[in-house]
Each structure stands twice: as C-alpha cells, then as structure tokens.
Design a protein around this motif. Structure first.
Motif, PDB file in Angstrom:
ATOM      1  N   ASP A  23       0.844  -1.189   0.000  1.00 35.85           N
ATOM      2  CA  ASP A  23       0.000   0.000   0.000  1.00 35.85           C
ATOM      3  C   ASP A  23       0.885   1.248   0.000  1.00 35.85           C
ATOM      4  OD1 ASP A  23       0.836   0.522   2.653  1.00 35.85           O
ATOM      5  OD2 ASP A  23      -0.853  -0.578   3.488  1.00 35.85           O
ATOM      6  N   GLU A  24       0.272   2.414   0.063  1.00 30.38           N
ATOM      7  CA  GLU A  24       1.019   3.663  -0.026  1.00 30.38           C
ATOM      8  C   GLU A  24       2.015   3.839   1.115  1.00 30.38           C
ATOM      9  OE1 GLU A  24      -2.196   4.113  -2.916  1.00 30.38           O
ATOM     10  OE2 GLU A  24      -2.039   3.199  -0.938  1.00 30.38           O
ATOM     11  N   ASN A  25       1.806   3.141   2.229  1.00 30.45           N
ATOM     12  CA  ASN A  25       2.725   3.217   3.361  1.00 30.45           C
ATOM     13  C   ASN A  25       3.668   2.023   3.431  1.00 30.45           C
ATOM     14  OD1 ASN A  25       1.880   5.688   5.146  1.00 30.45           O
ATOM     15  ND2 ASN A  25      -0.015   4.750   4.443  1.00 30.45           N
ATOM     16  N   SER A  26       3.802   1.328   2.307  1.00 25.75           N
ATOM     17  CA  SER A  26       4.725   0.199   2.149  1.00 25.75           C
ATOM     18  C   SER A  26       4.312  -1.047   2.908  1.00 25.75           C
ATOM     19  CB  SER A  26       6.167   0.594   2.546  1.00 25.75           C
ATOM     20  OG  SER A  26       6.629   1.651   1.741  1.00 25.75           O
ATOM     21  N   GLY A  27       3.058  -1.112   3.352  1.00 26.57           N
ATOM     22  CA  GLY A  27       2.570  -2.326   4.003  1.00 26.57           C
ATOM     23  C   GLY A  27       2.191  -3.369   2.970  1.00 26.57           C
ATOM     24  N   GLY A  28       2.776  -4.541   3.065  1.00 29.92           N
ATOM     25  CA  GLY A  28       2.508  -5.581   2.082  1.00 29.92           C
ATOM     26  C   GLY A  28       2.894  -6.954   2.579  1.00 29.92           C
ATOM     27  N   LYS A  29       3.174  -7.845   1.622  1.00 26.42           N
ATOM     28  CA  LYS A  29       3.548  -9.230   1.919  1.00 26.42           C
ATOM     29  C   LYS A  29       2.476  -9.939   2.727  1.00 26.42           C
ATOM     30  CE  LYS A  29       8.541  -8.438   1.672  1.00 26.42           C
ATOM     31  NZ  LYS A  29       9.842  -8.594   2.338  1.00 26.42           N
ATOM     32  N   ARG A  30       1.236  -9.587   2.510  1.00 27.61           N
ATOM     33  CA  ARG A  30       0.141 -10.220   3.232  1.00 27.61           C
ATOM     34  C   ARG A  30      -0.184 -11.587   2.637  1.00 27.61           C
ATOM     35  NH1 ARG A  30      -2.182  -7.485   7.870  1.00 27.61           N
ATOM     36  NH2 ARG A  30      -1.260  -5.395   7.819  1.00 27.61           N
ATOM     37  N   PRO A  31      -0.699 -12.486   3.460  1.00 27.34           N
ATOM     38  CA  PRO A  31      -1.058 -13.818   2.963  1.00 27.34           C
ATOM     39  C   PRO A  31      -2.342 -13.768   2.143  1.00 27.34           C
ATOM     40  CG  PRO A  31      -1.712 -13.590   5.242  1.00 27.34           C
ATOM     41  CD  PRO A  31      -0.935 -12.338   4.905  1.00 27.34           C
ATOM     42  N   ALA A  32      -2.607 -14.839   1.428  1.00 23.92           N
ATOM     43  CA  ALA A  32      -3.832 -14.920   0.630  1.00 23.92           C
ATOM     44  C   ALA A  32      -5.074 -14.874   1.515  1.00 23.92           C
ATOM     45  CB  ALA A  32      -3.808 -16.185  -0.221  1.00 23.92           C
ATOM     46  N   THR A  33      -4.966 -15.320   2.760  1.00 30.56           N
ATOM     47  CA  THR A  33      -6.104 -15.250   3.682  1.00 30.56           C
ATOM     48  C   THR A  33      -6.570 -13.814   3.890  1.00 30.56           C
ATOM     49  OG1 THR A  33      -4.503 -15.237   5.513  1.00 30.56           O
ATOM     50  CG2 THR A  33      -5.537 -17.345   4.978  1.00 30.56           C
ATOM     51  N   HIS A  34      -5.680 -12.863   3.656  1.00 30.21           N
ATOM     52  CA  HIS A  34      -6.007 -11.448   3.821  1.00 30.21           C
ATOM     53  C   HIS A  34      -7.158 -11.035   2.895  1.00 30.21           C
ATOM     54  CE1 HIS A  34      -5.109  -7.544   5.442  1.00 30.21           C
ATOM     55  NE2 HIS A  34      -4.690  -7.022   4.310  1.00 30.21           N
ATOM     56  N   LEU A  35      -7.239 -11.677   1.737  1.00 25.36           N
ATOM     57  CA  LEU A  35      -8.312 -11.365   0.789  1.00 25.36           C
ATOM     58  C   LEU A  35      -9.665 -11.812   1.330  1.00 25.36           C
ATOM     59  CD1 LEU A  35      -6.469 -12.491  -2.469  1.00 25.36           C
ATOM     60  CD2 LEU A  35      -6.763 -10.141  -1.629  1.00 25.36           C
ATOM     61  N   ASP A  36      -9.697 -12.999   1.923  1.00 23.85           N
ATOM     62  CA  ASP A  36     -10.957 -13.491   2.499  1.00 23.85           C
ATOM     63  C   ASP A  36     -11.376 -12.653   3.699  1.00 23.85           C
ATOM     64  OD1 ASP A  36     -13.138 -15.390   2.955  1.00 23.85           O
ATOM     65  OD2 ASP A  36     -11.960 -16.042   4.688  1.00 23.85           O
ATOM     66  N   GLU A  37     -10.408 -12.279   4.531  1.00 26.22           N
ATOM     67  CA  GLU A  37     -10.723 -11.440   5.688  1.00 26.22           C
ATOM     68  C   GLU A  37     -11.335 -10.113   5.240  1.00 26.22           C
ATOM     69  OE1 GLU A  37      -6.836 -11.347   7.247  1.00 26.22           O
ATOM     70  OE2 GLU A  37      -6.914 -13.392   8.012  1.00 26.22           O
TER      71      GLU A  37
ATOM     72  N   SER B 104       5.829  19.955  -8.686  1.00 24.38           N
ATOM     73  CA  SER B 104       6.502  18.774  -9.244  1.00 24.38           C
ATOM     74  C   SER B 104       5.514  17.705  -9.664  1.00 24.38           C
ATOM     75  CB  SER B 104       7.476  18.181  -8.221  1.00 24.38           C
ATOM     76  OG  SER B 104       6.777  17.554  -7.154  1.00 24.38           O
ATOM     77  N   GLY B 105       4.334  17.698  -9.036  1.00 22.08           N
ATOM     78  CA  GLY B 105       3.340  16.667  -9.351  1.00 22.08           C
ATOM     79  C   GLY B 105       3.694  15.307  -8.807  1.00 22.08           C
ATOM     80  N   LEU B 106       4.555  15.258  -7.795  1.00 18.61           N
ATOM     81  CA  LEU B 106       5.089  13.981  -7.331  1.00 18.61           C
ATOM     82  C   LEU B 106       4.685  13.647  -5.903  1.00 18.61           C
ATOM     83  CD1 LEU B 106       8.664  14.262  -8.881  1.00 18.61           C
ATOM     84  CD2 LEU B 106       6.764  12.853  -9.688  1.00 18.61           C
ATOM     85  N   CYS B 107       3.463  13.976  -5.539  1.00 17.36           N
ATOM     86  CA  CYS B 107       2.939  13.604  -4.225  1.00 17.36           C
ATOM     87  C   CYS B 107       1.961  12.449  -4.391  1.00 17.36           C
ATOM     88  CB  CYS B 107       2.235  14.780  -3.565  1.00 17.36           C
ATOM     89  SG  CYS B 107       3.310  16.217  -3.315  1.00 17.36           S
ATOM     90  N   ASP B 108       1.853  11.631  -3.345  1.00 14.12           N
ATOM     91  CA  ASP B 108       1.018  10.438  -3.427  1.00 14.12           C
ATOM     92  C   ASP B 108      -0.421  10.740  -3.838  1.00 14.12           C
ATOM     93  OD1 ASP B 108       3.113   8.825  -2.756  1.00 14.12           O
ATOM     94  OD2 ASP B 108       2.238   8.053  -0.894  1.00 14.12           O
ATOM     95  N   ASP B 109      -0.963  11.875  -3.376  1.00 10.53           N
ATOM     96  CA  ASP B 109      -2.375  12.131  -3.618  1.00 10.53           C
ATOM     97  C   ASP B 109      -2.683  12.699  -4.999  1.00 10.53           C
ATOM     98  OD1 ASP B 109      -1.385  14.677  -3.293  1.00 10.53           O
ATOM     99  OD2 ASP B 109      -2.822  15.279  -1.752  1.00 10.53           O
ATOM    100  N   HIS B 110      -1.658  12.880  -5.853  1.00  9.22           N
ATOM    101  CA  HIS B 110      -1.950  13.317  -7.221  1.00  9.22           C
ATOM    102  C   HIS B 110      -0.990  12.773  -8.278  1.00  9.22           C
ATOM    103  CE1 HIS B 110       0.541  16.915  -5.749  1.00  9.22           C
ATOM    104  NE2 HIS B 110       1.279  16.368  -6.695  1.00  9.22           N
TER     105      HIS B 110
END
Length: 709
Positions: A321-335, A422-428
């Motif tokens: 995600d935008e805050n670098s949270g990842g590597k979640r298991p496939a069970t995360h989709l069902d949750e 610069s146009g280089l912020c996460d929200d745009h």
C-alpha cells in the motif's frame, strides 16, 4: 533508484503470512526446498455461501452489479480540442485533457470490455480575484465548482458533452458524472430555479462546506438537472461523508425519479438512465462506510460505495500500500471480503485498484522493491490483481492506464521533491498523461503505440472483462470460500446455472493444488473459461497447477446437488486460562506496568477509523500484567485494530500483524505506525473479552480474544 524509509522497511518486516482452513500444506524449510513448488491438499470448503449483499444474490438481477467502470481524470486524459485546455494542474500530465478526448477514446474503452465511463467533474470553476496558481490547479481538478449547471469551457462545450453521452449510449456504454455535493468554491452561480448553496465552514484555501438540510433543494436540482438534460446514468459522489445520510436518501430518490422519466437507446435498446450513485468515502473500515454512506437496513441512503477496505487488502497482498505495508497472505483477501457483513443488504461495494488520489499499482510495486516494468513479475502481479477484480461480486472500476501497467517513471527516486509544482505527491501522482492506443495524447502529438508487455496486459484485461460479462456468477453471484492460506486463494461463485471456480496464486512460486471434488461440490470436469482446457476428476479429486502469481477461472461443468462439503471440525470461540476470564476483578486505581490507560482502537463501529477511544473499548488492569475489556459485539463483523494509548505512546498488535484467531492465545509485539494493525473476524454476536499481557520490558507479550460463556 527506489525510495524507502527505514520506518517503512521496519513496517514491511513485520508483515508476513498466516495460514488457515481445511488443507494440509507442504512448504520449504531449507534452501533446496525453497525452490520446490508449493503444494496443498484441500479436502473441505472453508466457509458457507455468502449471499448477504444484493450483488451476491443472483435473483436481484441488478444491472449495477455488472458495471465495469473506466475512470477518466479529464484534465490529464486525452487532449483532442486545442480550444479547451487548462494548462496547469496537479500531477505530471500535460494538463490539456478535454471532453472531446474522452469521446475519441470510447472505442478503446469499449475494447477493454468496460461498459461505463466515469468522468471527474466537468462543471465550471470561475476564477476569483487574485487567484493563485495553486487555486488554478484546484480548478483543473473540477472538485471546487462555481457553476454546477454549465460545462467548464476549459474542458469543452455543452454540445460536446451531449455528443459524448450520445455516442457512449450508442456503443452500449453508460456515462457517470462526478458530483461534489458537500462543498463548493464559494462564488456559486444561481441554479436555473434561482437557488444558491450556503457558505459554510472553509475547506482548504478556496472552498466552503455546504450545509444541510438548507442546501438539499439546490443539490437535488443539480443531481436531476443532468439526468434530464443529458440522460446521464448516475453520479460518483465526492467526499460523500460531508452530506448526512438522511439527505443522501432524498437526493437518491430524486435521481431515481428523474431517471424513471427519461429514456434513451442503449446500443439500440430503449432504456431509462441507470440512476446509479456511488460514494467516495475514503475509509479503511467497512463500519464507517456503512454509517456515512449506505445508511441503515430499514432506511437505505446510497446504493453503492467504493470498496476501500478490500482495495487496501488487494494491494497489500499483490504489491504494497502507499505506506509500504505488504507481503500479506492470501487469507487477507478473504478477511477483507468478510468485512462486507458490516454493510446493509442493499449495499453494492465497488472495487478498484486505484484512482486519481491514490498511487498507481505499478508505482506501488516499485515502492515495495517488488518489481519494475523491465521485469516479468511487474506484469504478472498486475494480472493477478485484475483477476481478483474480475471475480468480485458487484461493480468494479478501472483507473485509466492501469490496463497497460502505467506508472510514473522514476517516481520513487524523485518522491522527495513532493510539492504541487513537481506533481510527485502520493495524492496526485497518478494524474499522469493518458496513453490510449491509436490516439495522440495531445493535439498534433504522436500516435500512441503500445509495447509488447502493455499489449499483452491490455489483452488480458479485455479477456477478463469479456469472461466476466458472460458469467453472471462472477458479478452477481454468491461466494463460497473454499480455501485460503499463505499462498493460494480459492472461491466458488454461483448464479443460477452458472457455476465458476476461481483460484489465484498470490506468491512467486508455483502452486500445485489438489482439490477434492466434494470440497468444491463438483462431480465432473472443469473447463477453463479463458483457454477452454479441461481438468478431469480423477479418483474424486482435481489437480490444478498455477504458475507463480497467476489465476484460473473454471466452469464447473457438473455441480453436485448437495454443493460443497464443509469443514466439520469447528474450533471453539472460547479460550482457556487467565486471558479468557470474563469476570476477573479490576484493581482500582492501578494502571499496571504500562502506567497508562489503553483502548482497543480500530475500524470497528464507533472506532472512527482508529481515532476514537470509547469507554466501551477501554481496558482495565486486572493484575499479573493483564489488561482486559469485555465488549458486547452486537453482530458479526470484521475490522482491524490495535491495543493503544490515547496518545499512541504504547501500541500493540499480533506479532507480524497476523489475523486474530478467536479463542487462542497469540504473541503480541509493539506495532508502531500504519500497516501494523491486526485483522479480526467476529463470526457471531455475543460477549467477548479482549485481553493482553505484557512481559518485562513492555515491548511484547500475549493476547487473546475469547467469547464469554
């Protein structure tokens, strides 16, 4: 070069996989085994059929469930009219996009299998005296409107808007406008009936809040005007939480009534405008979206809202995600999908991967040090994420450019220069110039030609959308969760005589899935819906091999009459030991070793997205380093949470952010920052005790959630 802070690295290190379900997995324990395929034997289905929401009910036959929306950020899309340019804006685009550019792109959009076009606001924003360039950029977004009843000449003309809607309808496509009914620029022009909205509290550096119920009549007039004038098919509703749900009920009814009085020809067939309304409520918790958009079960407000909770779970599983949270298991989709229990039955969540306010999926892959466009994994991860969208019950939305794996080159390397110029912020940053095959991006520019990888991904998306359109089980079907663990996710979808098996491998190693026919509820062959290959039932089971980060859709040719067989063994929700006690006495006046009051903070109903500290979720100290609170859970629900102090000076979650297993003791650790929270599924209403025990050093311990007897 990619940017990643030490904090983000530490957060990512905390996120890993968890397993569960009726399967037996074989995984690597040494270097040699690490390269071996992952294998799993699925003997029983994990969860009963889910038909709670309208798009999980095939009998609803609701056309909105089959919406395949394509979002266009008008000012950054295609420039086909040199007389209609903003020339400034947020993001890195040419800032010259216009209505004519959207019309020119309709054949391309239709070729993707999309059946709806959503345009960001195209109504006039009138400059104010002494307006700065920053406000010029806001005007280009369209989200601070001055004249709700006039097309902004910097986007085009009323005649061009009419032509766009007419041609889209002729091609069998719906058109959705973007409505901002909770704030405005302030210099608002009177409506045709002489109405004006009130000037409420300031919003940003140019806008003002609308006030309700004072402004209800004005915005009802806006909402119905364009249905009557152009026969548009509904509205995307910006920051819908700004409008009380009771007022959304009135606006929705007005749109539905106006739509019922209008007709047009959709691909030659006479129809009424769809009257679809989808809310943007940017929250990670389903409870907040339900309260602020859908309204109660017995008094519906809006019919649809973007599914931000599932979106975040999808990117956390296949990228970060935008805050670098990842590597979640496939069970995360069902949750994540289980969180839909928090919605009333009329809800139609709309799933997307990105939009104009979020970072593109391709850039997220680079933020997570996962892959860049030069690597095959960049493209396979896109495909895997799109496959999950294709299997989702309810409307879905594709943001322009996602179908070709678009990204902003070197965005991560340049991110430190984040400002409006610069146009280089996460929200745009996602507001980049569009690349539409066969068209020039700007007037007089070169005709766009896709490279091999872009063409392959585009063709895959087209095949997914065609398959989805042909199989109502995918967009309007009940969902039976067959199995998920760290690596693989398996669902069965059903609508009438249409029965589909969906499987996805979320990891970068091959998966060999042995699936018992009884677990699936199938007694015959499976036919792949994309390549038409068959998988035979041999000695009562199927063997399906999935390449790394790949998915498969199979028609269940011969479903059994009894359906899937489910896991017989059901784990107790009630634990044992001191952490499971629901009546432990409180040591009055003692805050325990932490020396502070702690709360359950999260996305539960009343939790205000981690911001609230309600008395109902306040811990008391029980002695022996144990903190407890007893909570009355009034219904099944799903949410994310932490145990935290009011000032966040102490915060804990399950170790490695694993999901809570109710009735079992689990280790906890300090969990600082976004993305370190733990998910929990409350399967049934009742009284539950939440407990945690800290160890010496106050950085770790154990916890349990247990149902009280």
């Amino acid at each position: 070069m990619l940017r990643k802070s030490l904090v983000a690295l530490s957060v990512t290190a905390l996120l890993s996989a968890c397993a569960g379900g009726a399967g037996e997995s074989t995984q690597a324990n040494n270097t040699e085994a690490a390269n071996a395929p992952y294998s799993v034997n699925i003997t029983a289905a994990k969860a009963a059929s889910d038909n709670h929401l309208v798009c999980n009910q095939p009998e609803s036959n609701n056309a909105a469930c089959n919406l395949r929306m394509y979002q266009v950020m008008v000012e950054s899309f295609i420039d086909a009219d040199s007389n209609a340019d903003y020339g400034t804006g947020y993001g890195t685009s040419h800032h010259k996009g216009d209505i004519a550019g959207v019309t020119a792109s309709l054949d391309y959009i239709k070729s993707l299998g999309m059946n709806t076009v959503w345009l960001t606001p195209i109504f006039e924003s009138i400059p104010i005296d002494g307006q700065t360039e920053w406000i010029d950029r806001l005007d280009a977004t369209g989200y601070f409107t001055s004249n709700y009843f006039k097309i902004d000449p910097k986007f085009g003309t009323l005649e061009q808007a009419k032509e766009l809607v007419k041609k889209a309808h002729e091609k069998g496509m719906y058109v959705i406008f973007d409505g901002v009914f909770g704030h405005h620029k302030g210099n608002v022009v009177k409506s045709p009936q002489g109405r004006l909205p009130t000037i409420g509290a300031p919003v940003g550096n140019v806008g003002f809040e609308a006030k309700y119920p004072e402004d209800l009549a004005f915005y009802k007039e806006v909402a119905t005007y364009w249905v009557n004038e152009l026969q548009i098919d509904g509205w995307r509703l910006d920051q819908a939480y700004q409008v009380p749900v009771s007022q959304w009920t009135e606006i929705r009814k007005a749109v539905e009534e106006a739509s019922a009085t209008q007709t047009y020809k959709l691909a030659g067939k006479e129809v009424n405008p769809l009257g679809y309304m989808v809310a943007e409520i940017w929250r990670t918790g389903a409870n907040d979206i339900a309260a602020q958009g859908y309204g109660p079960e017995d008094d519906p407000a809006l019919p649809s809202a973007f599914d931000f909770p599932v979106r975040y779970s999808v990117v956390q599983t296949f990228a970060v995600d935008e805050n670098s949270g990842g590597k979640r298991p496939a069970t995360h989709l069902d949750e994540a999908l289980f969180s839909h229990v928090s919605y009333p039955s009329h809800a139609m969540p709309n799933l997307m991967l990105g939009n104009h306010d979020l970072v593109r999926f391709g850039d997220l892959l680079q933020r997570g040090f996962i892959a860049d466009p030069s690597e095959p994994e960049y493209w396979t991860r896109h495909k895997a994420a799109f496959s999950f969208m294709a299997a989702y019950s309810g409307p879905i939305t594709l943001y322009y450019g996602e179908e070709i794996g678009d990204q902003v080159p070197d965005f991560e390397a340049m991110y430190s220069n984040c400002d409006g110029s610069s146009g280089l912020c996460d929200d745009h940053v996602a507001r980049s110039s569009a690349t539409i095959e066969g068209l020039a991006t700007t007037v007089g520019g070169e005709i766009a030609v896709l490279n091999e990888q872009q063409s392959d991904l585009k063709n895959y998306v087209s095949s997914l959308m065609a398959m989805r359109a042909a199989n109502p089980a995918l967009y309007n079907g009940s969902r039976t969760h067959i199995y998920s663990d760290n690596n693989v996710y398996v669902d069965r979808k059903d609508a009438g005589n249409n029965h589909v098996l969906y499987l996805v491998n979320t990891k970068d190693k091959e998966a060999i899935i042995t699936l018992k026919g009884d677990a699936l509820g199938s007694v015959g062959n499976l036919t792949n819906l994309l390549d038409k290959q068959t998988v035979k039932l041999v000695t009562g089971q199927y063997q399906i091999t999935l390449a790394p980060l790949s998915a498969a859709f199979y028609n269940i040719d011969s479903p059994s009459k009894k359906g899937p067989v489910f896991t017989k063994k059901v784990a107790s929700l009630t634990g044992t030991g001191d952490l499971a006690k629901c009546d432990a006495p409180t040591i009055k006046g003692d805050k325990g070793p932490l020396g502070k009051t702690m709360w359950i903070r999260g996305t539960y109903k009343g939790g205000d997205g981690f911001n609230a500290t309600p008395a109902s979720h306040k811990f008391t100290y029980k002695g022996n380093n144990i903190y407890q609170v007893v909570v009355e859970e009034k219904s099944a629900s799903a949410f994310a949470f932490k145990f935290a102090a009011a000032d966040w000076s102490s915060e804990f979650a399950v170790k490695k952010s694993k999901a809570v297993i109710i009735g079992q003791e689990q280790p906890i650790m300090t969990a600082s920052g976004y993305g370190t929270e733990s998910p929990i599924k409350i399967p049934e209403p009742g009284t539950y005790v939440y407990s945690f025990k800290v160890e010496k050093g106050l950085h770790k311990g154990t916890m349990m959630v247990s149902k009280c007897k």
